[in-house]
Design an enzyme around this catalytic site. Structure first.
Site, PDB file in Angstrom:
ATOM      1  N   CYS A   2       0.987  -0.800   0.335  1.00 21.35           N
ATOM      2  CA  CYS A   2      -0.235  -0.188   0.178  1.00 21.35           C
ATOM      3  C   CYS A   2       0.747   0.867  -0.235  1.00 21.35           C
ATOM      4  O   CYS A   2       2.220   1.230  -0.053  1.00 21.35           O
ATOM      5  CB  CYS A   2      -1.218  -0.253   1.143  1.00 21.35           C
ATOM      6  N   ARG A  27       1.727   1.452  -6.402  1.00 18.11           N
ATOM      7  CA  ARG A  27       1.516   0.186  -4.884  1.00 18.11           C
ATOM      8  C   ARG A  27       0.546  -0.337  -4.235  1.00 18.11           C
ATOM      9  O   ARG A  27       0.597  -1.194  -3.444  1.00 18.11           O
ATOM     10  CB  ARG A  27       2.095   0.583  -3.833  1.00 18.11           C
ATOM     11  N   TRP A  74      -3.973  -1.203  -1.243  1.00 18.95           N
ATOM     12  CA  TRP A  74      -3.941  -2.757  -1.891  1.00 18.95           C
ATOM     13  C   TRP A  74      -4.967  -3.881  -0.872  1.00 18.95           C
ATOM     14  O   TRP A  74      -3.800  -4.400  -0.464  1.00 18.95           O
ATOM     15  CB  TRP A  74      -2.783  -3.095  -2.825  1.00 18.95           C
ATOM     16  N   ASN A  98       0.473  -0.050   5.826  1.00 18.77           N
ATOM     17  CA  ASN A  98       1.173  -0.996   4.661  1.00 18.77           C
ATOM     18  C   ASN A  98       1.800  -2.112   5.891  1.00 18.77           C
ATOM     19  O   ASN A  98       2.526  -1.781   6.593  1.00 18.77           O
ATOM     20  CB  ASN A  98       2.325  -0.384   4.210  1.00 18.77           C
ATOM     21  N   GLY A  99       1.510  -3.442   4.918  1.00 16.92           N
ATOM     22  CA  GLY A  99       1.637  -4.584   5.154  1.00 16.92           C
ATOM     23  C   GLY A  99       0.914  -5.470   6.221  1.00 16.92           C
ATOM     24  O   GLY A  99      -0.160  -4.817   5.538  1.00 16.92           O
ATOM     25  N   GLU A 487       8.630 -20.679 -20.041  1.00 16.53           N
ATOM     26  CA  GLU A 487       8.690 -19.018 -19.712  1.00 16.53           C
ATOM     27  C   GLU A 487       9.837 -18.222 -20.220  1.00 16.53           C
ATOM     28  O   GLU A 487       9.923 -17.587 -20.550  1.00 16.53           O
ATOM     29  CB  GLU A 487       8.103 -18.880 -18.729  1.00 16.53           C
ATOM     30  N   LYS A 491       9.649 -15.033 -22.375  1.00 16.18           N
ATOM     31  CA  LYS A 491      10.333 -13.975 -22.144  1.00 16.18           C
ATOM     32  C   LYS A 491      11.239 -13.850 -22.793  1.00 16.18           C
ATOM     33  O   LYS A 491      11.473 -11.985 -23.438  1.00 16.18           O
ATOM     34  CB  LYS A 491      11.577 -13.986 -20.396  1.00 16.18           C
ATOM     35  N   GLU A 494       9.237 -12.021 -26.435  1.00 14.18           N
ATOM     36  CA  GLU A 494       8.749 -11.145 -26.244  1.00 14.18           C
ATOM     37  C   GLU A 494       9.191  -9.673 -25.638  1.00 14.18           C
ATOM     38  O   GLU A 494       8.652  -8.390 -26.053  1.00 14.18           O
ATOM     39  CB  GLU A 494       7.248 -11.245 -24.908  1.00 14.18           C
ATOM     40  N   HIS A 510      12.664 -35.980 -31.104  1.00 16.19           N
ATOM     41  CA  HIS A 510      12.119 -35.948 -32.185  1.00 16.19           C
ATOM     42  C   HIS A 510      12.406 -34.564 -32.831  1.00 16.19           C
ATOM     43  O   HIS A 510      10.454 -34.508 -33.364  1.00 16.19           O
ATOM     44  CB  HIS A 510      10.909 -35.895 -31.135  1.00 16.19           C
ATOM     45  N   LYS A 609      -0.906  -4.942 -21.878  1.00 18.67           N
ATOM     46  CA  LYS A 609      -0.213  -5.905 -20.116  1.00 18.67           C
ATOM     47  C   LYS A 609      -1.203  -6.818 -20.055  1.00 18.67           C
ATOM     48  O   LYS A 609      -1.944  -7.609 -19.699  1.00 18.67           O
ATOM     49  CB  LYS A 609      -0.398  -4.898 -19.491  1.00 18.67           C
TER      50      LYS A 609
HETATM   51  C1  AGP Z   1       3.410 -11.840 -19.862  1.00 16.17           C
HETATM   52  O1  AGP Z   1       4.545 -11.711 -20.126  1.00 16.17           O
HETATM   53  C2  AGP Z   1       2.294 -11.534 -21.322  1.00 16.17           C
HETATM   54  N1  AGP Z   1       2.593 -10.033 -21.684  1.00 16.17           N
HETATM   55  C3  AGP Z   1       1.036 -12.705 -21.694  1.00 16.17           C
HETATM   56  O2  AGP Z   1       1.863 -14.260 -22.335  1.00 16.17           O
HETATM   57  C4  AGP Z   1       0.295 -13.096 -20.440  1.00 16.17           C
HETATM   58  O3  AGP Z   1       1.317 -13.090 -19.188  1.00 16.17           O
HETATM   59  C5  AGP Z   1      -0.719 -13.490 -21.150  1.00 16.17           C
HETATM   60  O4  AGP Z   1      -1.191 -12.279 -21.622  1.00 16.17           O
HETATM   61  C6  AGP Z   1      -1.639 -13.416 -19.657  1.00 16.17           C
HETATM   62  O5  AGP Z   1      -2.081 -12.051 -19.333  1.00 16.17           O
HETATM   63  P1  AGP Z   1      -2.610 -12.762 -18.122  1.00 16.17           P
HETATM   64  O6  AGP Z   1      -2.284 -13.462 -16.809  1.00 16.17           O
HETATM   65  O7  AGP Z   1      -3.065 -11.844 -17.015  1.00 16.17           O
HETATM   66  O8  AGP Z   1      -4.327 -13.069 -18.009  1.00 16.17           O
END
Ligand code: AGP
Length: 614
Positions: A2, A27, A74, A98-99, A487, A491, A494, A510, A609
């Site tokens: 928070c 936050r 939060w 906060n906490g 993952e 990373k 992207e 394979h 996002k």
């Molecule tokens: C994460 O690095 C990506 N930007 C993307 O794959 C993200 O994980 C995906 O769109 C799912 O989003 P969410 O976790 O908000 O549902």
């Protein structure tokens, strides 16, 4: 997490408080409020929703007071609404926090029995009422005592009873012109201004006023007044940051800041849930319903997209090993269209950082329509997905600004690891006691293990800087490291826009092995686990074809060091937490390469996002 702001001095406090809250919204932003030391009483205003809502309701109130405290929340305990918004009042005092107060429930029970009436579900109000109860009792015992002496004694007595890491700032009706507070594990930074004193949770709310700041020492009560901040052990530091750098807490990007927040985020996500005794059950918000749900489950679907789907894939190993529970993982955009089979006893869990992802929300709604019990693991408590799921197991990562998810991912894995351990206990499964017990202990030390790996961040960033010229980067792992390899590839691609692919180590022969030549780098996750020997064989296959090998293994592994062009040795970790720890170097490898290529780290091209479109 928070945001706290407090001001006392010669200027009107409200504009300073609201501007400070705006700077701390990263936050938390599910509700906000302020309290001013008015001539007749406290002027308290609280509002559900982000700070802008509080700014709106404050307009035209003509509040010109010169001391106050404010907070942007939060939610940890209690829904994100006006009732639970801070500040919280208790008699003569008003307080922001906060906490987390871990033992708030037992203190609340005791205070309630003594006649205290509570208006919210928060741990914060419990803390305020505890201080006030002690203050009023001390005042009754010594009617002529100095109110400040009494208040400080009451704060100390209350702090001796509460458990958890927190920061509080409070005002007393009896002592105008002063703010009081303490940080006990949650940061507070302040500055003595030419016309008063300013206190806040983070630099970004203080730097615009003064670049000479003090990080308040842990465990020391401070007093702030017109002449500044008074506290034992206070040091003043000069901070030469631009406003933009202040926003990022001194880091070059929000993503890098969020990578380094992971130890605190994991600690916050576990606080109040991980029992101190390894034999006790975990603690969830809806304990009884949680037990009923998991004692009757027959099949679990975990559904998500992107990074969140990788967390689901790792959790499949957790649930199947510790709970012997049939766990199917589905990409949400496939799940919603494949007419899944829902037998009695099916539970659907959705995982989402944003809580607004269209495909994941559609999957959740499909399960809800079919009468299936659902739960969400989400980072935004009042998001659509969180609100529409039957149960919530929220992460406590706080708002994640970087589009490439980092701290939300490790927070998801932390919740899933804890949940799978707990479900195994509820189902009375004894078969995997060894990894179960070591993983419980691994969770308890996970924040410091993450800190240790992050202390080597420059090493991983440097390696990442060398990868920009390779034709493709392959990420390879077995078992719980397979989703982490996926993952790592996500990373990388992207953030750098370069080709990268993740796959199970056993799949190399394979087809993907056709990729291998000196222009290809293979990043392999090969800790000394039960799949180690098989993975070493894969490395030899890659070596024999001239591939460039970067290997993440257990520190001191001479075999891997001999096989690899670059070897990253990590501390040996518990079976359940090793995937979480292995994600960190991969985040930093991707970051290092993307920065070397001058990519937009926080907003990579073509991404959003929250993918609220199908
Ligand atoms: C994460 O690095 C990506 N930007 C993307 O794959 C993200 O994980 C995906 O769109 C799912 O989003 P969410 O976790 O908000 O549902």
């Amino acid at each position: 997490m928070c945001g706290i702001v407090g001001y006392v001095g010669e200027r009107q406090a409200l504009p300073i408080l609201l501007e400070g809250l705006k700077r701390l919204e990263y936050r938390g932003y599910d509700s906000a409020g302020f309290a001013l030391q008015g001539p007749v009483d406290f002027e308290i205003k609280r509002n559900a929703g982000p700070v802008d809502g509080l700014v709106e309701v404050s307009k035209g109130l003509g509040l010109t007071e010169k001391e106050g405290i404010a907070h942007t929340r939060w939610a940890t305990h209690g829904a994100p609404n006006e009732t639970n918004a801070h500040p919280h009042r208790a008699g003569e005092i008003v307080l922001v926090h906060n906490g987390i107060i871990e033992n708030y429930a037992e203190i609340k029970e005791r205070l309630t029995a003594s006649g205290v009436k509570f208006s919210s579900q928060t741990d914060t109000e419990v803390f305020a009422q505890l201080i006030e109860a002690k203050r009023s009792r001390l005042a009754e015992d010594s009617p002529g005592a100095n109110p400040e002496t009494t208040l400080i004694a009451a704060m100390k007595a209350a702090m001796a009873e509460v458990e958890g890491h927190y920061a509080i700032v409070l005002m007393s009706r009896q002592i105008p012109g002063k703010l009081y507070g303490i940080q006990n594990g949650a940061p507070l930074v302040g500055s003595t201004l030419k016309d008063g004193a300013l206190i806040a949770s983070d630099l970004q709310a203080v730097i615009p006023h003064h670049n000479e700041v003090s990080f308040l020492p842990k465990g020391e009560i401070f007093i702030a007044d017109r002449d500044g901040i008074h506290c034992a052990g206070l040091k003043v530091e000069k901070i030469d940051w631009t406003a933009d750098k202040v926003e990022k807490g001194g880091y070059e990007s929000f993503m890098l800041k969020e990578i380094f927040q992971q130890p605190m985020v994991v600690a916050d996500t576990l606080t109040g849930r991980l029992p101190s005794d390894p034999k006790s059950p975990f603690i969830w918000d809806h304990q009884k319903a949680h037990e009923v749900l998991w004692k009757n489950v027959k099949r679990l679907y975990l559904v998500a997209c992107g990074t969140s789907a990788h967390a689901a894939m790792a959790a499949k190993y957790f649930f199947e090993r510790w709970a012997r529970l049939d766990c199917q993982v589905d990409i949400a955009s496939e799940f919603r269209y494949r007419d899944p089979v829902f037998e009695p006893g099916t539970v659907v869990g959705v995982i989402s950082q944003s809580g607004e992802t269209a495909d994941t929300l559609a999957a959740l709604r499909l399960a809800n329509e079919r009468g299936v019990s659902t739960f969400s693991i989400c980072n935004v408590p009042n998001s659509t997905i969180a609100r529409e799921s039957s149960f919530q197991y929220p992460t406590k990562a706080g708002p994640e600004i970087g589009v490439a998810s980092t701290k939300a991912f490790t927070a998801q894995l932390t919740v899933l690891c804890a949940l799978a351990l707990d479900v195994g206990r509820l189902r009375g499964i004894q078969s995997a006691r060894d990894t179960e017990q070591e993983s419980f202990l691994g969770l308890a030390r996970l924040p410091q293990d993450l800190d240790h790996i992050l202390s080597r961040s420059e090493e991983f960033i440097r390696i990442g800087e060398t990868l920009g010229k390779q034709r493709i980067i392959l990420f390879v792992g077995r078992g719980t490291m397979f989703p982490i390899a996926l993952e790592g590839a996500l990373k990388f691609k992207e953030l750098t826009y370069l080709p990268a692919e993740g796959f199970a180590a056993g799949e190399l022969k394979h087809g993907p092995i056709a990729y291998i030549d000196p222009e290809v780098t293979v990043i392999t996750l090969a800790p000394k686990d039960e799949w180690y020997q098989k993975t070493v064989s894969n490395l030899e296959e890659i070596r024999a074809r001239g591939g460039h090998l970067i290997t993440l293994g257990t520190e001191g592994d001479r075999v891997l060091e001999g096989l690899s062009d670059s070897f990253i040795g990590l501390p040996s970790a518990a079976w359940g937490t090793a995937p979480i720890l292995s994600a960190i170097p991969l985040q930093l490898l991707a970051y290092g390469c993307a920065r070397a290529l001058d990519r937009n780290i926080d907003k990579p091209r073509n991404l959003a996002k929250s993918v609220t479109v199908e």
